[in-house]
Design an enzyme around this catalytic site. Structure first.
Site, PDB file in Angstrom:
ATOM      1  N   SER A 171       0.855  -1.187   0.000  1.00 19.66           N
ATOM      2  CA  SER A 171       0.000   0.000   0.000  1.00 19.66           C
ATOM      3  C   SER A 171       0.893   1.239   0.000  1.00 19.66           C
ATOM      4  O   SER A 171       1.823   1.333  -0.800  1.00 19.66           O
ATOM      5  CB  SER A 171      -0.941  -0.030   1.214  1.00 19.66           C
ATOM      6  N   TYR A 185      -5.241   8.551  -5.554  1.00 22.13           N
ATOM      7  CA  TYR A 185      -4.258   7.566  -5.094  1.00 22.13           C
ATOM      8  C   TYR A 185      -4.603   7.057  -3.696  1.00 22.13           C
ATOM      9  O   TYR A 185      -4.598   5.841  -3.439  1.00 22.13           O
ATOM     10  CB  TYR A 185      -2.869   8.198  -5.114  1.00 22.13           C
ATOM     11  N   LYS A 189      -5.528   3.231  -2.418  1.00 16.96           N
ATOM     12  CA  LYS A 189      -4.702   2.541  -1.431  1.00 16.96           C
ATOM     13  C   LYS A 189      -5.454   2.292  -0.119  1.00 16.96           C
ATOM     14  O   LYS A 189      -5.212   1.288   0.556  1.00 16.96           O
ATOM     15  CB  LYS A 189      -3.421   3.346  -1.177  1.00 16.96           C
TER      16      LYS A 189
END
Length: 323
Positions: A171, A185, A189
């Site tokens: 991650s 993003y 994640k």
């Protein structure tokens, strides 16, 4: 109540808490062997994935790497052979293509240790992101992870007599806390946290153990490219954690995988962040569980300080921008 009795209570309370935690932490501690086992790494042609492939090969594993670019895969294969003498298998596929991933997994053979490492990111305010950029980020980072795990899982479950298995997801610290310019993003994640927690419950009975790795900014080709276009505020906030070398991130990640940890932090700031955001994550170590319990209040204070610092930076930047 006498002072001597109160003094006696001081060690009894933490010792009692430790005793309780030693009974209730789940899953139980485990060790994941690497030597002579099949390690399959996505995003293995560069960055953290390539560093992990080097490390696994040097520890005696049979290594397979998957990425999109045949040229980069061939270069990675040669670099690993030159450094370790080990011939790795390479597979070209886009993780967004389930059929292509399934074919690669099938050809590679039964997997003992799966490391889901692929990732793309662009630091940009959400308003400036195209819908296509957002979709691409989520499809590679999150949907791609589902595809890889789904393709590998049936044969991983059928590994009778091969020892404990492992599924690791790489991650990011931006998958623990939202950061200016990382909306797409961070969303992709953060999703890995829910995937990992649910998956661990589903596969623990099959002796498969899930690890979630949270690297900070890491000196990869992707990071170098992202720095060219990241917003100024993002750079200011990211500087508070600093960056790490790929080899050091890979070392810490592999050590965490072998130790069967659910959460792997790569630096001190990341460790504090993990304590602050642990929530409902599994914890195999009753010592770390004890630390999480007793530091919950102080760590929350530290988290609030970081938020104060970040929002101050945004406010100052905003005032400068509007002058």
């Amino acid at each position: 109540m006498s002072p001597s009795f109160l003094l006696l209570l001081i060690p009894i309370i933490p010792l009692s808490l430790l005793a309780i935690l030693s009974l209730i932490v789940r899953p139980k501690p485990i060790r994941i062997p690497i030597k002579s086992r099949h390690v399959f790494i996505t995003g293995g042609s560069s960055g953290i994935g390539l560093a992990l492939a080097h490390r696994a090969a040097s520890e005696g594993a049979r290594v397979s790497i998957l990425a999109r670019s045949p040229q980069k895969l061939e270069e990675a294969k040669q670099s690993i052979k030159l450094a370790t003498g080990v011939e790795v298998a390479i597979f070209s596929a886009d993780v967004r293509d389930y059929d292509a991933v399934s074919k690669a997994v099938e050809e590679s053979g039964p997997i003992d240790v799966l490391i889901v490492n692929q990732g793309v990111f662009t630091a940009r305010e959400l308003e400036k992101h195209s819908v296509e950029d957002v979709r691409f980020t989520i499809e590679v980072n999150l949907v791609g992870s589902f595809n890889v795990i789904k393709a590998a899982l049936p044969r991983m479950k059928g590994r009778e007599g091969r020892g404990p298995g492992s599924i690791s997801l790489v991650s990011s610290q931006a998958g623990q806390v939202g950061v200016y310019g990382y909306a797409a993003y961070s969303a992709s994640k953060f999703g890995l946290q829910g995937l990992a927690q649910s998956l661990q419950q589903e596969v623990v009975a099959d002796d498969i153990h899930v690890t979630l790795v949270f690297p900070p900014d890491t000196d990869t080709p992707g990071f170098e490219e992202e720095q060219k276009s990241r917003p100024e505020v993002t750079a200011i906030i990211a500087a508070s954690s600093g960056s790490m070398k790929t080899e050091e991130v890979a070392r810490r990640a592999m050590n965490g995988i072998k130790a069967g940890k659910f959460t792997v932090s790569c630096n001190f700031e990341g460790f504090l962040l993990s304590l602050a955001t642990t929530g409902m994550s599994p914890q195999r170590s009753f010592w770390l569980a004890f630390l999480e319990v007793i530091t919950a209040g102080p760590i929350r204070l530290v988290a609030l300080f970081f938020q104060w610092d970040w929002y101050n930076a945004i406010e100052k930047w905003s005032k400068t921008k509007n002058k």
